[in-house]
Write a protein that holds these residues in place. Sequence first.
Motif, short mmCIF file in Angstrom:
data_model
loop_
_atom_site.label_atom_id
_atom_site.label_comp_id
_atom_site.label_asym_id
_atom_site.label_seq_id
_atom_site.Cartn_x
_atom_site.Cartn_y
_atom_site.Cartn_z
N CYS A 1 0.77 -1.25 -0.22
CA CYS A 1 0.20 -0.01 -0.07
C CYS A 1 0.89 1.27 0.06
CB CYS A 1 -0.94 -0.01 1.25
SG CYS A 1 -2.28 -1.12 0.98
N TRP B 1 2.15 1.72 -3.55
CA TRP B 1 1.07 1.85 -4.27
C TRP B 1 1.21 3.49 -4.26
CZ3 TRP B 1 -1.88 -2.59 -2.81
CH2 TRP B 1 -1.70 -3.73 -3.89
N PHE B 2 0.99 4.25 -2.88
CA PHE B 2 0.84 5.35 -2.64
C PHE B 2 1.90 6.27 -3.38
CE2 PHE B 2 2.05 8.98 -0.26
CZ PHE B 2 0.82 9.82 -0.23
N ARG C 1 3.89 5.34 -6.00
CA ARG C 1 3.75 5.29 -7.36
C ARG C 1 2.54 6.09 -7.84
NH1 ARG C 1 8.69 3.75 -9.08
NH2 ARG C 1 9.29 1.52 -8.51
N GLY C 2 1.48 5.99 -7.30
CA GLY C 2 0.50 6.93 -7.37
C GLY C 2 0.95 8.65 -7.49
N GLN D 1 3.77 9.65 -8.12
CA GLN D 1 4.82 9.93 -9.17
C GLN D 1 4.01 9.82 -10.56
OE1 GLN D 1 7.07 6.25 -9.00
NE2 GLN D 1 8.47 7.17 -7.40
N PHE D 2 2.67 9.13 -10.75
CA PHE D 2 2.13 9.04 -11.87
C PHE D 2 1.28 10.24 -11.84
CE2 PHE D 2 -2.24 8.28 -13.81
CZ PHE D 2 -1.95 7.71 -14.83
N CYS D 3 0.85 11.00 -10.85
CA CYS D 3 0.21 12.20 -11.06
C CYS D 3 1.19 13.19 -11.45
CB CYS D 3 -0.60 12.67 -9.62
SG CYS D 3 -1.84 11.42 -9.03
N THR E 1 5.31 4.29 -14.32
CA THR E 1 4.45 4.31 -13.06
C THR E 1 3.26 3.89 -13.10
OG1 THR E 1 3.62 6.62 -13.66
CG2 THR E 1 5.65 6.60 -12.28
N PHE E 2 2.47 3.82 -14.13
CA PHE E 2 1.23 2.95 -14.35
C PHE E 2 1.49 1.63 -14.38
CE2 PHE E 2 -2.05 0.88 -17.00
CZ PHE E 2 -2.98 1.27 -16.41
N LEU F 1 2.50 0.28 -10.85
CA LEU F 1 1.12 0.16 -10.13
C LEU F 1 0.73 -1.42 -10.31
CD1 LEU F 1 -0.45 3.80 -10.35
CD2 LEU F 1 0.52 2.73 -8.29
N SER G 1 10.71 5.69 -3.61
CA SER G 1 10.13 4.28 -4.37
C SER G 1 11.40 3.22 -4.50
CB SER G 1 9.45 4.63 -5.75
OG SER G 1 10.47 5.28 -6.69
#
Length: 270
Positions: free
Chosen positions: A11, A14-15, A17-18, A20-22, A63-64, A67, A155
Amino acid sequence: MGAKSTFALKCLQWFIRGIQFCCCAVGLALYSYFLAVAAQNNVTIPKWVRAIEGIAGVGVLYTFLGLLLLCWLAGHPFTSFIAIVLDIAFVGAFIYVAQANRGGAGSCQGRVDTPLGSGDAAASPSGLPTYGRLCKMETAVFSVSIVAILFFVLSALMEAVLVRHRRKEARFGPSPANNYTSGYGSGKGGFFSRFRRNKNADSDNPNALPEHATPDQIRQSYNTEATAVGNEPEGYPKYGESGHQYDGQTAYPENSVTHDAGRSTNGYRY
């Protein structure tokens, strides 16, 4: 406990990476806008603008995928090694993005530098937003690039933690010691079972002194020093044993060959 800790680490990754994705998505969206406006107004597009567009696009894809792969390959040594290498590479890439967008670090007033040219913040070239508005977009890219640098470092560290945790899981589970459940902390009793094991080890210490016998533990003996007085069971033959006197007579074996007076080998007689 092992499954819960694994889920918690996933988790957290995931946070990360999320975020980073944004950050990559914001950079991709704004630079796509710059390119689209420049193409519509026949504005020369600098190479560094195209490079940042490419970095942001690859970052979104990476990053996608990160995830998604966390669901199945979290902590796998090979994939985590690749992820750490790519994370470090993206740290360098976003340092470049931040440096290229340093014009947005100011107040966006007066004369400003933007990806689509330089000029007064209030000026509006033909078909383009004002330079002040373009500068604020550049500020947004500069900000998310700094955030992306920090989270790509995090990460990379988390990938190392996941690999270490996976190895511990493989080393300690499942087995009879942890009730055939995965995890090095999922055994019955958990952490406090160590104290019970230490207590048992102390009780089996060969150097420990024996406990003193209590009155109910004294065995019946012919030795007068260890004979329990008054604890004989009912019907215990006090007399009739060899060597005891009964009514002034001494008990001796009956069926025996007498060698000396009062001595025999088998049976009893009086």
